[in-house]
Scaffold this active site. Structure first.
Site, mmCIF file in Angstrom:
data_model
loop_
_atom_site.group_PDB
_atom_site.id
_atom_site.type_symbol
_atom_site.label_atom_id
_atom_site.label_comp_id
_atom_site.label_asym_id
_atom_site.label_seq_id
_atom_site.Cartn_x
_atom_site.Cartn_y
_atom_site.Cartn_z
ATOM 1 N N GLY A 47 0.862 -1.174 0.000
ATOM 2 C CA GLY A 47 0.000 0.000 0.000
ATOM 3 C C GLY A 47 0.892 1.215 0.000
ATOM 4 C CD GLU A 48 2.471 5.655 -0.630
ATOM 5 O OE1 GLU A 48 2.208 5.065 -1.691
ATOM 6 O OE2 GLU A 48 3.590 6.125 -0.388
ATOM 7 C CB SER A 49 5.335 2.652 3.863
ATOM 8 O OG SER A 49 6.032 3.594 3.082
ATOM 9 C CB CYS A 79 5.256 -3.832 -1.362
ATOM 10 S SG CYS A 79 5.735 -2.623 -2.593
ATOM 11 N NE ARG A 106 8.222 5.350 0.944
ATOM 12 C CZ ARG A 106 7.371 6.351 1.115
ATOM 13 N NH1 ARG A 106 7.697 7.390 1.846
ATOM 14 N NH2 ARG A 106 6.181 6.314 0.545
ATOM 15 C CB ILE A 133 3.180 -2.553 -7.544
ATOM 16 C CG1 ILE A 133 2.630 -3.764 -8.310
ATOM 17 C CG2 ILE A 133 2.334 -1.317 -7.849
ATOM 18 C CD1 ILE A 133 1.278 -4.242 -7.834
ATOM 19 N NE ARG A 134 4.567 4.848 -7.021
ATOM 20 C CZ ARG A 134 4.222 5.351 -5.807
ATOM 21 N NH1 ARG A 134 3.188 4.884 -5.171
ATOM 22 N NH2 ARG A 134 4.910 6.324 -5.289
ATOM 23 C CG HIS A 168 2.736 -6.665 -4.305
ATOM 24 N ND1 HIS A 168 1.993 -6.123 -3.286
ATOM 25 C CD2 HIS A 168 3.525 -5.670 -4.763
ATOM 26 C CE1 HIS A 168 2.306 -4.855 -3.129
ATOM 27 N NE2 HIS A 168 3.236 -4.551 -4.020
ATOM 28 C CD GLU A 170 0.224 -9.016 -2.090
ATOM 29 O OE1 GLU A 170 1.218 -9.739 -1.899
ATOM 30 O OE2 GLU A 170 0.296 -7.765 -2.174
HETATM 31 N N1 GLN Z 1 5.715 2.907 -2.875
HETATM 32 C C1 GLN Z 1 5.017 2.421 -1.716
HETATM 33 C C2 GLN Z 1 5.607 2.994 -0.424
HETATM 34 O O1 GLN Z 1 6.599 3.642 -0.448
HETATM 35 C C3 GLN Z 1 5.040 0.898 -1.665
HETATM 36 C C4 GLN Z 1 4.324 0.357 -2.884
HETATM 37 C C5 GLN Z 1 3.562 -0.902 -2.637
HETATM 38 O O2 GLN Z 1 3.333 -1.339 -1.505
HETATM 39 N N2 GLN Z 1 3.111 -1.494 -3.725
HETATM 40 O O3 GLN Z 1 5.042 2.791 0.605
#
Ligand code: GLN
Length: 193
Positions: A47-49, A79, A106, A133-134, A168, A170
């Site tokens: 997600g977004e940390s 992630c 990150r 993913i990113r 990921h 999942e």
């Molecule tokens: N870019 C996100 C972060 O810095 C991590 C991306 C992800 O969990 N798919 O939190």
């Protein structure tokens, strides 16, 4: 056996589906009262940390979960979850649980190459699919064992019962990572209960 999934933000539903496919009982952690239940493992999803870290603190979940992880509760962190466990974030002043001896970077693959899928070797599991993913990568290990390397960058690490992945599992068909983690949880349960 029961595994909790942190469900504040990100792709927690996919983790719950994988755990059910593997025949494991699961529930969501959304508020403090949820962690009073008994559980043998914890998933920190992607997600977004920054957002997850902020919500953990606001909801009062940060300190009790950190304590459980420090006491040996098995954790599968993917992630953003890996960023939450890292003791150091190379391109961010803020750290979160900081329970794992790794330095992560990150959004380490840049904007253009931010998302990709590959097949690569993971120690103990053989070749598995990996979807990024990113994603962050592990810039340096400060004691954790590196389990996978892709394009010269470390993308999976284990330290005791903490398993951190830049990718990921999942989102892929393989259940190998989940079964590997479930085994860690079973071993933990058998020594604590
Ligand atoms: N870019 C996100 C972060 O810095 C991590 C991306 C992800 O969990 N798919 O939190």
């Amino acid at each position: 056996m029961r595994i909790a999934v942190l469900a504040l933000q990100g792709d927690f539903i996919e983790h719950e589906q994988k755990l059910s496919e593997c025949g494991v009982d699961t529930f969501e952690i959304r508020q403090l009262a949820d962690i009073e239940r008994d559980f043998d493992g914890l998933i920190l999803p992607g997600g977004e940390s920054t957002t997850i870290g902020k919500l953990l603190r606001e909801l009062g979940l940060y300190a009790p979960l950190k304590q459980k992880i420090e006491n040996g509760l098995p954790v599968l962190a993917t992630c953003a979850g890996m960023i939450l466990l890292a003791e150091k974030i190379a391109n961010d002043d803020k750290t979160h649980f900081g329970t794992m001896a790794i330095t992560v970077k990150r959004n380490a693959y840049g904007r253009q190459l931010g998302s990709f899928r590959t097949l690569s070797e993971m120690k103990g599991l053989g070749v598995i699919p990996m979807t990024f993913i990113r994603a962050p990568y592990i810039e340096q290990t400060n004691g954790a064992e590196i389990l996978a390397t892709v394009q010269g960058k470390s993308v999976a690490a284990r330290q005791g019962n903490q398993l951190a992945l830049a990718f990921h599992p999942e989102l892929d068909d393989s259940n190998d990572i989940f079964n590997y983690f479930i085994d860690i949880c079973k071993a933990y349960k058998s020594t604590t209960k």
